[in-house]
Design a protein around this motif. Structure first.
Motif, PDB file in Angstrom:
ATOM      1  N   PRO A 358       0.804  -1.227   0.000  1.00  0.00           N
ATOM      2  CA  PRO A 358       0.000   0.000   0.000  1.00  0.00           C
ATOM      3  C   PRO A 358       0.832   1.270   0.000  1.00  0.00           C
ATOM      4  N   PHE A 359       2.094   1.213  -0.445  1.00  0.00           N
ATOM      5  CA  PHE A 359       3.046   2.281  -0.153  1.00  0.00           C
ATOM      6  C   PHE A 359       3.123   3.340  -1.249  1.00  0.00           C
ATOM      7  N   ARG A 360       3.819   4.427  -0.903  1.00  0.00           N
ATOM      8  CA  ARG A 360       4.056   5.537  -1.818  1.00  0.00           C
ATOM      9  C   ARG A 360       5.326   5.321  -2.621  1.00  0.00           C
ATOM     10  N   MET A 361       5.291   5.796  -3.850  1.00  0.00           N
ATOM     11  CA  MET A 361       6.448   5.893  -4.735  1.00  0.00           C
ATOM     12  C   MET A 361       6.953   4.516  -5.169  1.00  0.00           C
ATOM     13  N   TRP A 362       8.124   4.532  -5.852  1.00  0.00           N
ATOM     14  CA  TRP A 362       8.587   3.350  -6.556  1.00  0.00           C
ATOM     15  C   TRP A 362      10.120   3.271  -6.489  1.00  0.00           C
ATOM     16  N   LYS A 363      10.661   2.325  -7.216  1.00  0.00           N
ATOM     17  CA  LYS A 363      12.116   2.246  -7.416  1.00  0.00           C
ATOM     18  C   LYS A 363      12.685   3.643  -7.692  1.00  0.00           C
ATOM     19  N   ARG A 364      13.858   3.920  -7.147  1.00  0.00           N
ATOM     20  CA  ARG A 364      14.596   5.187  -7.210  1.00  0.00           C
ATOM     21  C   ARG A 364      14.266   6.111  -6.034  1.00  0.00           C
ATOM     22  N   TRP A 365      13.049   6.023  -5.485  1.00  0.00           N
ATOM     23  CA  TRP A 365      12.664   6.889  -4.373  1.00  0.00           C
ATOM     24  C   TRP A 365      12.888   6.183  -3.041  1.00  0.00           C
ATOM     25  N   VAL A 366      13.004   6.986  -1.964  1.00  0.00           N
ATOM     26  CA  VAL A 366      13.227   6.409  -0.642  1.00  0.00           C
ATOM     27  C   VAL A 366      12.006   6.529   0.257  1.00  0.00           C
ATOM     28  N   HIS A 367      10.846   6.867  -0.316  1.00  0.00           N
ATOM     29  CA  HIS A 367       9.594   6.625   0.380  1.00  0.00           C
ATOM     30  C   HIS A 367       9.399   5.102   0.423  1.00  0.00           C
ATOM     31  N   GLU A 368       8.433   4.645   1.193  1.00  0.00           N
ATOM     32  CA  GLU A 368       8.332   3.218   1.495  1.00  0.00           C
ATOM     33  C   GLU A 368       8.203   2.331   0.257  1.00  0.00           C
ATOM     34  N   GLY A 369       7.553   2.819  -0.791  1.00  0.00           N
ATOM     35  CA  GLY A 369       7.398   2.000  -1.985  1.00  0.00           C
ATOM     36  C   GLY A 369       8.697   1.669  -2.691  1.00  0.00           C
ATOM     37  N   GLY A 370       9.716   2.500  -2.519  1.00  0.00           N
ATOM     38  CA  GLY A 370      10.985   2.249  -3.182  1.00  0.00           C
ATOM     39  C   GLY A 370      11.917   1.341  -2.421  1.00  0.00           C
ATOM     40  N   ILE A 371      11.750   1.269  -1.078  1.00  0.00           N
ATOM     41  CA  ILE A 371      12.751   0.582  -0.261  1.00  0.00           C
ATOM     42  C   ILE A 371      12.193  -0.573   0.561  1.00  0.00           C
ATOM     43  N   SER A 372      10.890  -0.849   0.472  1.00  0.00           N
ATOM     44  CA  SER A 372      10.294  -1.963   1.222  1.00  0.00           C
ATOM     45  C   SER A 372      10.191  -3.184   0.319  1.00  0.00           C
ATOM     46  N   THR A 373      10.612  -4.329   0.819  1.00  0.00           N
ATOM     47  CA  THR A 373      10.578  -5.546   0.017  1.00  0.00           C
ATOM     48  C   THR A 373       9.960  -6.690   0.808  1.00  0.00           C
ATOM     49  N   PRO A 374       9.302  -7.618   0.125  1.00  0.00           N
ATOM     50  CA  PRO A 374       8.937  -8.857   0.817  1.00  0.00           C
ATOM     51  C   PRO A 374      10.203  -9.574   1.233  1.00  0.00           C
ATOM     52  N   PHE A 375      10.195 -10.173   2.419  1.00  0.00           N
ATOM     53  CA  PHE A 375      11.374 -10.859   2.911  1.00  0.00           C
ATOM     54  C   PHE A 375      10.957 -12.144   3.606  1.00  0.00           C
TER      55      PHE A 375
END
Length: 521
Positions: A358-375
């Motif tokens: 449900p996060f903001r932004m994408w690859k290249r950005w450091v909002h949660e969408g760019g840096i959160s990964t399934p682990f």
């Protein structure tokens, strides 16, 4: 306890919610099997780009300090080297010293030199075996494949060749060969899937056309519901700022848009099928319980659109012709369906937003969408509980080296912290640690519940990330004390880790007569 075998599986540009264990509708039974034999982390972070995450994963240090500030362009003497430094050992080198046999199958993307073997190639950084590609992306049908240090001719690939299957086949073979010796091994599987280009076989795409026909908003809503039902994220009843998904009924070219996501899903399923082959090889050899298996992505989903006729990649990354001599049509052209070898497309911002639900932004950005990964982490005989438990503690890609080395009975002098105890006890807390990010001017700090984040050219934003993981309520105006504290911590970290101010990077490109747009890689 004997030393475990170690397998690290790295997906490329996979979003937080793309796989089944993290709310996705794509068929990923092998990753579900892995999750059922281990734990999932809901707050595991990487960097927002391919090369920096790989550098951090293999060294346990932030990427700027080990040569990778952006990607792999060599910008010396004024900029980043673009190659992994030889002064810091890789995880493969550390494990080799302890008697591990090491193999890498897939993508390297840690050397500025792609053609001539150098000290920064994987075979010279601790890997006994290597079969894969040196650059960051390629055609899945005819990648610039290297075995050891020898470039393989395209004629050797075969008519049915697909890079994802090749990675999986050689990874499973590595397991079979080395499990039989009784000595420990380290396998690093670095898939290029589902990074663009969108390449999959038609029979693998067909099953997903109907699944995505209702469009991105419906898919995102279902993912959000499953994430919340599984307890991976708290209840979210609104969209993050900046997340705008056009009404599907008003979208032109819905068939093409559906096909883009269908091909992407087929790429993810092919990766999962390969993971299954490796897990089967472990089980057949009787070492499944004695192997530490880690799965993650290198960054969030990728919103990049490929314009028609794009040519900046070069022949290694984007061939101009297919193996049979047919021209490759490059770019996101709505009347050209993606998937075959004669196309070269990406899936775009809307589907990347779905990937990062449900996060903001994408690859290249450091909002949660760019840096959160399934682990996912699994090691039954090493004390990691089975049953798909969830840890809400914080982890970071710099933690992989110390975690693996502790499991192997060794110590580490890296910047990361071992997560092994958190994996063994999912209810444990990671404490009030401070994490930092910088990429192409985008910057962030997380300390405990607070996250300070800034997009290049913008002001600092402050979020209570424990209560507001989607970064929707900016508290910078009401908590200037926290902003000042974290901004000062960021400035000190950036100075001590060799982070070059992004404006200086842009000015350097301009002074050399190179378009500033090329600075992002």
């Amino acid at each position: 306890m004997s030393r475990p075998n170690v397998i690290i599986i790295l997906a490329d540009d996979l979003g937080f919610s793309d796989i089944g264990p993290f709310g996705g509708e794509i068929d990923t039974p092998s990753l579900q099997r892995l999750a059922d034999r281990g734990i999932r982390m809901s707050s595991y972070y990487v960097t927002p780009r391919c090369s920096p995450s790989r550098a951090a994963l293999l060294t346990g240090h932030h990427p700027h300090s080990v040569g990778i500030g952006v990607l792999t362009t060599d910008n010396r003497p004024t900029g980043y080297p673009g190659s992994l430094t030889t002064t810091v050992p890789t995880l493969a080198e550390r494990l080799s010293e302890q008697g591990y046999t090491t193999g890498l199958f897939g993508k390297w993307h840690l050397a500025s030199e792609f053609v001539t073997p150098s000290e920064t190639w994987p075979t010279r950084r601790g890997f006994d075996e290597f079969r894969g590609i040196l650059p960051g992306a390629s055609s899945f049908y005819q990648p610039p494949l290297v075995s050891g240090e020898e470039r393989l001719p395209k004629e050797a690939l075969g008519e049915e060749f697909h890079f994802t299957d090749d990675i999986s086949e050689h990874g499973a073979d590595f397991v079979r060969r080395h499990a039989a010796t009784g000595d420990p091994f380290f396998l690093f599987l670095t898939y290029t899937a589902p990074h663009w280009p969108l390449h999959a076989r038609d029979e693998e795409i067909a099953k997903y056309r109907e699944r995505f026909a209702d469009g991105w908003d419906a898919i995102r809503s279902e993912r959000l519901r499953r994430l919340q039902s599984d307890g991976l994220i708290p209840t979210v009843d609104h969209l993050p700022p900046g997340v705008i998904l056009p009404d599907w009924s008003d979208v032109d070219g819905r068939e093409w848009q559906t096909e883009r996501m269908a091909v992407y899903a087929a790429q993810v399923e092919a990766l999962d099928r390969g993971v299954g082959r490796v897990l089967d090889a472990l089980a057949d050899a009787g070492v499944e319980d004695d192997t530490l298996v880690l799965f993650m992505s290198d960054n969030g989903g990728c919103a990049e659109e490929l314009p028609p006729g794009i040519s900046i990649f070069g022949e290694l990354t984007c061939p101009t012709k297919t193996r049979t001599g047919e021209p490759v049509v490059v770019g996101n052209i709505p009347d050209v369906m993606p998937g075959p070898e004669n196309t070269y497309q990406s899936y775009g911002r809307e589907w990347a937003t779905v990937s990062n639900t449900p996060f903001r932004m994408w690859k290249r950005w450091v909002h949660e969408g760019g840096i959160s990964t399934p682990f996912i982490a699994s090691w039954p005989s090493g004390g990691i509980p089975t049953g798909s438990a969830i840890s809400h503690s914080i982890g970071h890609v710099i933690d992989i080296v110390p975690s693996v080395l502790e499991a192997a009975g060794s110590s580490s002098d890296t910047e990361g912290e071992s997560l092994l105890q958190l994996w063994r006890d999912p209810a444990a807390s990671s404490g009030n640690r401070t994490l930092f990010w910088e990429h192409i001017g985008n910057a962030a700090v997380r300390r405990g519940r607070w996250k300070l984040v800034r997009e290049w050219g913008g002001s600092w934003e402050l979020y209570d990330i424990e209560a507001d993981r989607i970064e929707s309520d900016d508290l910078s105006g009401s908590r200037p004390d926290v902003v000042a504290e974290l901004a000062a911590a960021y400035d000190e970290w950036a100075r001590s880790h060799g982070v070059i101010p992004w404006q200086d990077v842009l000015d350097d490109y301009e002074s050399r007569g190179v378009p500033a747009a090329h600075a992002v890689g």
